[in-house]
Design an enzyme around this catalytic site. Structure first.
Site, PDB file in Angstrom:
ATOM      1  N   THR A  71       1.014  -1.297  -0.410  1.00  0.00           N
ATOM      2  CA  THR A  71      -0.338   0.004   0.089  1.00  0.00           C
ATOM      3  C   THR A  71       1.034   0.915  -0.003  1.00  0.00           C
ATOM      4  OG1 THR A  71      -1.631   1.263   0.945  1.00  0.00           O
ATOM      5  CG2 THR A  71      -0.130   0.160   2.384  1.00  0.00           C
ATOM      6  N   ASP A  89      -3.501   4.337   9.715  1.00  0.00           N
ATOM      7  CA  ASP A  89      -3.770   4.499  11.311  1.00  0.00           C
ATOM      8  C   ASP A  89      -5.331   4.761  12.176  1.00  0.00           C
ATOM      9  OD1 ASP A  89      -1.849   3.314  12.668  1.00  0.00           O
ATOM     10  OD2 ASP A  89      -1.516   5.703  12.740  1.00  0.00           O
ATOM     11  N   THR A 142     -12.997   1.438  -2.577  1.00  0.00           N
ATOM     12  CA  THR A 142     -12.663   1.682  -3.817  1.00  0.00           C
ATOM     13  C   THR A 142     -11.066   2.125  -4.615  1.00  0.00           C
ATOM     14  OG1 THR A 142     -14.145   3.786  -3.838  1.00  0.00           O
ATOM     15  CG2 THR A 142     -15.368   1.745  -4.326  1.00  0.00           C
ATOM     16  N   GLY A 143     -10.348   1.474  -5.764  1.00  0.00           N
ATOM     17  CA  GLY A 143      -9.043   2.056  -5.419  1.00  0.00           C
ATOM     18  C   GLY A 143      -8.185   0.939  -5.012  1.00  0.00           C
ATOM     19  N   ASP A 188     -11.733  -2.599  -8.075  1.00  0.00           N
ATOM     20  CA  ASP A 188     -10.361  -2.556  -9.144  1.00  0.00           C
ATOM     21  C   ASP A 188     -10.557  -2.330 -10.245  1.00  0.00           C
ATOM     22  OD1 ASP A 188      -7.431  -0.899  -7.422  1.00  0.00           O
ATOM     23  OD2 ASP A 188      -7.405  -1.659  -9.421  1.00  0.00           O
ATOM     24  N   PHE A 237      -8.234  -3.369 -11.280  1.00  0.00           N
ATOM     25  CA  PHE A 237      -6.381  -4.329 -11.800  1.00  0.00           C
ATOM     26  C   PHE A 237      -5.640  -4.418 -12.950  1.00  0.00           C
ATOM     27  CE2 PHE A 237      -9.955  -6.358  -9.155  1.00  0.00           C
ATOM     28  CZ  PHE A 237      -8.992  -5.800  -7.539  1.00  0.00           C
ATOM     29  N   GLY A 271      -4.559  -0.686 -13.456  1.00  0.00           N
ATOM     30  CA  GLY A 271      -4.579   0.720 -13.708  1.00  0.00           C
ATOM     31  C   GLY A 271      -5.724   1.279 -13.736  1.00  0.00           C
ATOM     32  N   GLY A 287     -10.454   6.824  -5.570  1.00  0.00           N
ATOM     33  CA  GLY A 287     -10.060   6.129  -7.313  1.00  0.00           C
ATOM     34  C   GLY A 287      -9.476   7.116  -7.416  1.00  0.00           C
TER      35      GLY A 287
END
Length: 329
Positions: free
Chosen positions: A186, A194, A215-216, A245, A247, A249, A319
């Site tokens: 990530t 957090d 989403t994204g 996503d 998946f 790009g 997104g």
């Protein structure tokens, strides 16, 4: 792709549902909108069963008793499915972390032993064990667990869209979420991870019903961390995690929404196949029946997905582009 963390505020909205809305604007290119819908359920015990299996080297299945899901659902440009049952490559090798229920139990016993020799802490052994586990997961998904082997990948647009420049890991950038990870999963950064933990913990402690959606997701690290929070609180059977996503790009941007939406679709580093994302869950023992992937651009997946979702507790919209965020809303 290069969001900036800000503080999150709780607002009382004048609507009949008395919804609580958390909003975080993450820079000029991304919006993180979190909506908490109040439910009618009672507050659950922190020791409530997660319905998780206790196996050590078999596939993670958080719930042994599942209603019929109706998945997969497919269309011309999308597919909504459970990766646990469809991605056959996921095997038993390459485990990084065991099931959260087992890890937390071992940590709780260790903390109890340590407290017999120290003044310990003000919170309960279970609470500290849960936090220790989630900090461990955070270090994994953010890539910081690899220390000097990790790199800071340059964020944003650059001339070469196929290869990214890197430099030694900067903890300052990683904490703020201002670089992209090399070995991790990530680019969210410690502060916003957090924030995800705090929001989900608040939802669970308040007894607010509903699922989690992101989403994204890029490599899926934020969704993995959110799933870890849900499972750590014993909510694995009660809450689904929707992982949405393309998946492949970002979509082509539109100039009418601003020049900053352009050229992101050509960056190879942002295109991550679903197998990589599923493995991010699997290697931390978090790929269970309640993890659902929605593959496709949001203007294709959101409409059929909305028919499957009964209630959402937390939404994380990442997104990156204006139109992608509007499609989700």
């Amino acid at each position: 792709p290069q969001p900036h963390p800000i503080f999150v505020r709780r607002m009382n909205l004048p609507c009949s549902a008395r919804s609580l809305v958390w909003v975080a604007l993450l820079g000029s290119l991304s919006l993180n909108l979190v909506v908490i819908w109040p439910g009618q359920g009672q507050q659950l015990s922190p020791r409530a069963s997660a319905c998780a299996d206790t196996r050590t080297h078999t596939r993670t299945q958080a719930c042994t008793q599942q209603e019929k899901t109706g998945l997969p659902v497919t269309g011309d440009a999308y597919r909504i499915f459970q990766p646990l049952h469809e991605l056959s490559y996921v095997g038993d090798e390459g485990w990084q972390l065991g099931p959260p229920e087992g890890v937390i139990s071992k940590l709780e016993k260790r903390i109890t032993w340590l407290d017999s020799m120290t003044d310990g802490g003000s919170s309960s052994e279970l609470e500290r064990a849960r936090l220790a586990y989630l900090e461990l997961v955070k270090s994994h998904v953010s890539g910081t667990v690899y220390l000097t082997a990790e790199r800071s990948v340059r964020a944003g647009l650059q001339k070469d869209v196929q290869r990214r420049s890197t430099k030694p890991l900067s903890m300052t950038l990683r904490t703020e979420g201002l670089d992209w990870t090399y070995l991790g999963d990530t680019m969210t950064g410690w502060k916003r991870l957090d924030n995800v933990r705090e929001l989900l913990s608040d939802v669970i402690s308040a007894g607010i019903q509903g699922d989690y959606i992101e989403t994204g997701v890029w490599r899926g690290g934020s969704s993995v961390f959110a799933r870890a929070v849900i499972r750590a609180h014993g909510e694995g059977c009660r809450r689904k995690s929707y992982v949405c996503d393309s998946f492949r790009g970002l979509p082509p941007g539109e100039m009418r929404f601003g020049s900053k939406d352009l050229r992101w679709d050509g960056i190879a580093y942002l295109a991550v196949p679903p197998e990589i994302v599923a493995d991010a869950f699997h290697s931390r023992s978090l790929l269970d029946d309640n993890v659902v992937f929605a593959k496709g651009f949001f203007n294709e997946t959101m409409k059929p997905l909305s028919k499957m979702i009964t209630k959402l507790a937390v939404m994380r919209l990442d997104g990156d582009m204006y139109q992608s965020t509007v499609d989700v809303l």
